[in-house]
Enzyme design. Structure first.
Site, PDB file in Angstrom:
ATOM      1  N   ASP A 113      -0.071  -4.297  -8.820  1.00 12.17           N
ATOM      2  CA  ASP A 113       0.558  -5.239  -7.895  1.00 12.17           C
ATOM      3  C   ASP A 113       0.517  -6.662  -8.444  1.00 12.17           C
ATOM      4  OD1 ASP A 113       1.151  -3.517  -5.533  1.00 12.17           O
ATOM      5  OD2 ASP A 113      -0.999  -3.148  -5.679  1.00 12.17           O
ATOM      6  N   HIS A 168      -0.440   2.128 -10.515  1.00 18.72           N
ATOM      7  CA  HIS A 168       0.356   1.150  -9.764  1.00 18.72           C
ATOM      8  C   HIS A 168      -0.336  -0.216  -9.858  1.00 18.72           C
ATOM      9  CE1 HIS A 168       3.122   0.082  -6.400  1.00 18.72           C
ATOM     10  NE2 HIS A 168       2.125  -0.681  -5.987  1.00 18.72           N
ATOM     11  N   MET A 212       1.600 -10.551  -7.544  1.00 17.66           N
ATOM     12  CA  MET A 212       1.994 -11.395  -6.391  1.00 17.66           C
ATOM     13  C   MET A 212       2.109 -12.850  -6.827  1.00 17.66           C
ATOM     14  SD  MET A 212      -0.625  -9.845  -3.564  1.00 17.66           S
ATOM     15  CE  MET A 212      -0.939  -8.076  -3.477  1.00 17.66           C
ATOM     16  N   GLY A 237       1.240  -7.610   0.338  1.00 17.22           N
ATOM     17  CA  GLY A 237       0.377  -8.763   0.051  1.00 17.22           C
ATOM     18  C   GLY A 237      -1.104  -8.436   0.067  1.00 17.22           C
ATOM     19  N   GLY A 260      -4.274  -5.181   0.407  1.00 22.09           N
ATOM     20  CA  GLY A 260      -4.675  -3.786   0.498  1.00 22.09           C
ATOM     21  C   GLY A 260      -5.405  -3.550   1.816  1.00 22.09           C
ATOM     22  N   ASP A 304       4.117   3.002  -0.220  1.00 19.30           N
ATOM     23  CA  ASP A 304       2.978   2.141  -0.567  1.00 19.30           C
ATOM     24  C   ASP A 304       2.435   1.455   0.687  1.00 19.30           C
ATOM     25  OD1 ASP A 304       1.211   0.394  -1.806  1.00 19.30           O
ATOM     26  OD2 ASP A 304       2.759  -0.747  -2.872  1.00 19.30           O
ATOM     27  N   HIS A 326       4.589  -3.305  -9.585  1.00 25.06           N
ATOM     28  CA  HIS A 326       5.180  -3.681  -8.297  1.00 25.06           C
ATOM     29  C   HIS A 326       5.190  -5.202  -8.208  1.00 25.06           C
ATOM     30  CE1 HIS A 326       4.681  -3.515  -3.602  1.00 25.06           C
ATOM     31  NE2 HIS A 326       5.818  -4.061  -3.976  1.00 25.06           N
ATOM     32  N   MET A 350       7.770   0.206   1.608  1.00 22.76           N
ATOM     33  CA  MET A 350       6.486  -0.404   2.003  1.00 22.76           C
ATOM     34  C   MET A 350       6.137   0.080   3.409  1.00 22.76           C
ATOM     35  SD  MET A 350       5.370  -2.123  -0.509  1.00 22.76           S
ATOM     36  CE  MET A 350       3.865  -2.591   0.340  1.00 22.76           C
ATOM     37  N   GLY A 356      -4.377   2.683  -2.597  1.00 19.61           N
ATOM     38  CA  GLY A 356      -5.378   1.745  -3.111  1.00 19.61           C
ATOM     39  C   GLY A 356      -6.747   2.068  -2.569  1.00 19.61           C
TER      40      GLY A 356
HETATM   41  C1  DX5 Z   1       0.110  -4.137  -0.930  1.00 17.47           C
HETATM   42  C2  DX5 Z   1       0.232  -3.446  -2.252  1.00 17.47           C
HETATM   43  C3  DX5 Z   1      -0.350  -2.086  -2.275  1.00 17.47           C
HETATM   44  C4  DX5 Z   1      -1.816  -2.023  -1.933  1.00 17.47           C
HETATM   45  C5  DX5 Z   1      -1.990  -0.776  -1.103  1.00 17.47           C
HETATM   46  O1  DX5 Z   1       0.931  -5.233  -0.899  1.00 17.47           O
HETATM   47  O2  DX5 Z   1       1.576  -3.330  -2.639  1.00 17.47           O
HETATM   48  O3  DX5 Z   1      -0.088  -1.414  -3.507  1.00 17.47           O
HETATM   49  O4  DX5 Z   1      -2.683  -1.971  -3.037  1.00 17.47           O
HETATM   50  O5  DX5 Z   1      -3.274  -0.751  -0.625  1.00 17.47           O
HETATM   51  P1  DX5 Z   1      -3.771   0.338   0.416  1.00 17.47           P
HETATM   52  O6  DX5 Z   1      -3.507   1.691  -0.203  1.00 17.47           O
HETATM   53  O7  DX5 Z   1      -5.230   0.034   0.542  1.00 17.47           O
HETATM   54  O8  DX5 Z   1      -3.017   0.132   1.686  1.00 17.47           O
HETATM   55 ZN    ZN Z   2       2.028  -2.051  -4.380  1.00 10.65          ZN
END
Ligand code: DX5
Ligand code: ZN
Length: 214
Positions: A33, A31, A35, A140, A142, A173, A64, A135, A195
């Site tokens: 991310d 996965h 942004m 935004g 982790g 996620d 994503h 979500m 993550g």
């Molecule tokens: C957040 C991301 C996630 C993030 C998840 O916006 O889309 O993919 O990496 O992180 P964890 O698993 O640490 O919540």
């Molecule tokens: Zn993500």
């Protein structure tokens, strides 16, 4: 359970090592991310980085896109070798067209819902999507706390998918670990993104395996 470790929590100074770990792991997807600092209040990694790591990854890429109007980047995502392109419901003016363009580009299409967006918004599109990403944190960053309401949301989505006969997979996620993962599995999730739980673990393989068995 299918598992998609989120590269956002990886050691960016050692991406090669992290990818070696993932390739040797039981993970099903990688996965990634993206942004834009507008749709979400953060900036992460972009296409030059994804392009360089893609040939090193043996797992299909689940990209994503946390960006406004993601249509602008469909070809770039495809050129990075993505298997699946996830776009946010809230970031698309014409979601139906966006999904069609993603499919025309040869990728699987996913629609992502922010925590405040109801599952019902997908009623008229659910049969055209390959995956819905729920979500379970505000996108935004982790390492955030899991939003408990997401469990019921997954259950509602499961119902919608089953009623319509849609083939869409349910991915979740944000804040996923073995505890929240178990509840999500019971609610009907198919894929868990994780993550911090994977990359900050003393044994990432063990963390991945603990989600695989759910
Ligand atoms: C957040 C991301 C996630 C993030 C998840 O916006 O889309 O993919 O990496 O992180 P964890 O698993 O640490 O919540
Ligand atoms: Zn993500």
């Amino acid at each position: 359970m299918l598992v998609a470790p989120s590269l956002l929590a990886a050691d960016f100074a050692n991406l090669h090592g992290e990818l070696d770990m993932l390739n040797a792991s039981a993970a099903d997807y990688l996965h990634i991310d993206v942004m834009d600092g507008m749709f979400v209040p953060n900036i992460s990694i972009g296409f030059p980085v994804i392009k360089s790591i893609a040939p090193l990854a043996s797992k299909p890429l689940d990209v994503h896109m946390m960006v406004m109007e993601p249509d602008r980047f469909i070809n770039q995502v495809r050129d990075c070798g993505a298997y699946l392109m996830n776009v946010h419901y809230e970031a698309c003016r014409h979601l139906n067209r966006t999904l069609q363009l993603i499919k025309d580009a040869g990728m699987k299409c996913g629609v992502t819902l922010n925590p405040a967006t109801p599952v019902g918004m997908l009623e008229d599109i659910i049969e055209d999507v390959d995956l819905v990403l729920i979500m379970s944190v505000n996108p935004g960053f982790g390492g955030q706390k899991f939003i408990g309401e997401s469990i019921k949301k997954v259950a509602r989505l499961r119902k919608l998918i089953d009623i319509t006969g849609s083939k869409a997979l349910i991915e979740v996620d944000g804040g996923v670990n073995a505890e929240t993962g178990k509840l999500l599995a019971q609610a009907g999730a198919d894929i868990l993104v994780a993550g911090s739980y994977v990359f900050k673990a003393s044994d990432p393989h063990e963390a991945i395996n603990s989600l695989k068995v759910l």
